[in-house]
Design a protein around this motif. Structure first.
Motif, PDB file in Angstrom:
ATOM      1  N   UNK A  88     -13.223  -2.923 -24.681  1.00 13.35           N
ATOM      2  CA  UNK A  88     -12.886  -3.178 -26.075  1.00 13.35           C
ATOM      3  C   UNK A  88     -13.525  -4.474 -26.566  1.00 13.35           C
ATOM      4  N   UNK A  89     -14.089  -4.475 -27.772  1.00 20.46           N
ATOM      5  CA  UNK A  89     -14.454  -5.757 -28.369  1.00 20.46           C
ATOM      6  C   UNK A  89     -13.187  -6.535 -28.688  1.00 20.46           C
ATOM      7  N   UNK A  90     -13.290  -7.868 -28.696  1.00 19.98           N
ATOM      8  CA  UNK A  90     -12.098  -8.691 -28.889  1.00 19.98           C
ATOM      9  C   UNK A  90     -12.292  -9.703 -30.003  1.00 19.98           C
ATOM     10  N   UNK A  91     -11.168 -10.081 -30.608  1.00 18.57           N
ATOM     11  CA  UNK A  91     -11.130 -11.055 -31.703  1.00 18.57           C
ATOM     12  C   UNK A  91     -10.085 -12.094 -31.381  1.00 18.57           C
ATOM     13  N   UNK A  92     -10.375 -13.353 -31.710  1.00 15.25           N
ATOM     14  CA  UNK A  92      -9.378 -14.411 -31.580  1.00 15.25           C
ATOM     15  C   UNK A  92      -9.605 -15.476 -32.630  1.00 15.25           C
ATOM     16  N   UNK A  93      -8.553 -16.256 -32.915  1.00 10.94           N
ATOM     17  CA  UNK A  93      -8.649 -17.359 -33.869  1.00 10.94           C
ATOM     18  C   UNK A  93      -9.392 -18.544 -33.269  1.00 10.94           C
ATOM     19  N   UNK A  94     -10.084 -19.280 -34.124  1.00 10.04           N
ATOM     20  CA  UNK A  94     -10.572 -20.611 -33.766  1.00 10.04           C
ATOM     21  C   UNK A  94     -10.005 -21.590 -34.794  1.00 10.04           C
ATOM     22  N   UNK A  95      -9.530 -22.726 -34.305  1.00 11.65           N
ATOM     23  CA  UNK A  95      -8.898 -23.704 -35.188  1.00 11.65           C
ATOM     24  C   UNK A  95      -9.708 -24.979 -35.342  1.00 11.65           C
ATOM     25  N   UNK A 107     -15.977 -13.905 -27.023  1.00 14.74           N
ATOM     26  CA  UNK A 107     -15.330 -13.165 -28.092  1.00 14.74           C
ATOM     27  C   UNK A 107     -16.357 -12.534 -29.039  1.00 14.74           C
ATOM     28  N   UNK A 108     -16.058 -11.331 -29.506  1.00 20.89           N
ATOM     29  CA  UNK A 108     -16.971 -10.616 -30.398  1.00 20.89           C
ATOM     30  C   UNK A 108     -16.784 -11.012 -31.855  1.00 20.89           C
TER      31      UNK A 108
END
Length: 274
Positions: A88-95, A107-108
């Motif tokens: 699975x492609x993945x997504x996450x927050x960057x702060x 991360x994609x």
């Protein structure tokens, strides 16, 4: 014409509705992998392309005492496992700008949190990384104001952009969804995403944490699909009442299949009408 954004095997702005889904925060390795496995199966059965979403850190919490996540290094290690084991492609927050380079290696999709949507350096750094970038509209911004945020990302040479609606501040501790926002932001030329779970959040309504009205997730998601969206963003949890982050506005995992069935039918009708 909307620019298509390809993320792994998922195409945003393509011929069908895409899904961004997962628990708000990475609670543990086992929890994250378990949710990803269940989501992959649900998405496969619904024939909806999936990007898995979960955050290694939730910096924008009501209280400093709230659970934030497992941290950058551990979080990226776990997201890498989701990619390698489930494809699975993945997504996450960057702060912070300092997080971007490490995240972009794994991360994609890098996500700019709504509360940080005006942080110029962060938006540009994310865009320069080469990853796709999901720009979440600030709760304090009119939809047309997001054009300036898009322009910041474009100035870094990135055209792999998503724009997400997640509700607008309405008085104190409340958000409303203006479906006109989806139409306005589609004019920017990029895929438009509706965040059905943060749209029902009641920010800070419990004093030390936020509340939510999860009973409105499905009605708002169906309304957004009827207006026309390229993807649904939805935070899910197998037991929302025990979730460590954003449980009150998370969709119970076992309710997702029925919702996706409704949404794909609505999406097909809308695409035919257009």
């Amino acid at each position: 014409m909307v620019t298509q954004v390809k993320v792994g095997t998922v195409v945003f702005g393509g011929p069908c509705l895409a899904l961004i889904a997962g628990p708000c925060a990475i609670e543990s390795r086992d929890s994250c992998l378990r949710h990803a496995e269940k989501l992959a199966e649900i998405a496969r059965r619904a024939q909806v392309p999936l990007v898995f979403k979960s955050s290694f850190d939730k910096a924008n919490r009501t209280s400093h005492e709230a659970f934030r996540g497992v941290g950058l290094d551990r979080g990226l290690e776990i997201l890498s496992l989701v990619k390698s084991r489930l494809g699975l492609p993945v997504l996450t927050d960057v702060h912070e700008v300092a997080q971007v380079a490490a995240c972009a290696e794994i991360v994609d999709v890098l996500q700019i949190p709504a509360l940080l949507s005006r942080q110029t350096d962060l938006v540009i750094a994310a865009a320069q990384s080469g990853a796709a970038v999901n720009l979440k509209k600030g709760q304090f911004l009119a939809p047309a104001d997001m054009h300036a945020v898009v322009a910041k990302a474009e100035s870094a040479g990135n055209r792999r952009l998503l724009v997400t609606e997640r509700g607008f501040c309405f008085g104190y501790n409340n958000l409303v969804s203006d479906m006109r926002s989806l139409v306005v932001m589609r004019r920017f030329g990029y895929p438009v995403v509706f965040d059905a779970t943060h749209s029902v959040q009641l920010p800070g309504a419990a004093g030390k944490h936020s509340l939510g009205q999860r009973e409105f997730i499905a009605p708002l998601a169906r309304a957004a699909a009827a207006v026309g969206i390229d993807a649904l963003f939805i935070e899910v949890h197998e037991d929302p009442d025990r979730a460590l982050s954003d449980g009150p506005n998370a969709c119970p995992l076992d309710q997702l299949p029925a919702l996706l069935s409704d949404l794909t039918k609505i999406d097909e009708l809308v695409r035919r009408a257009c």
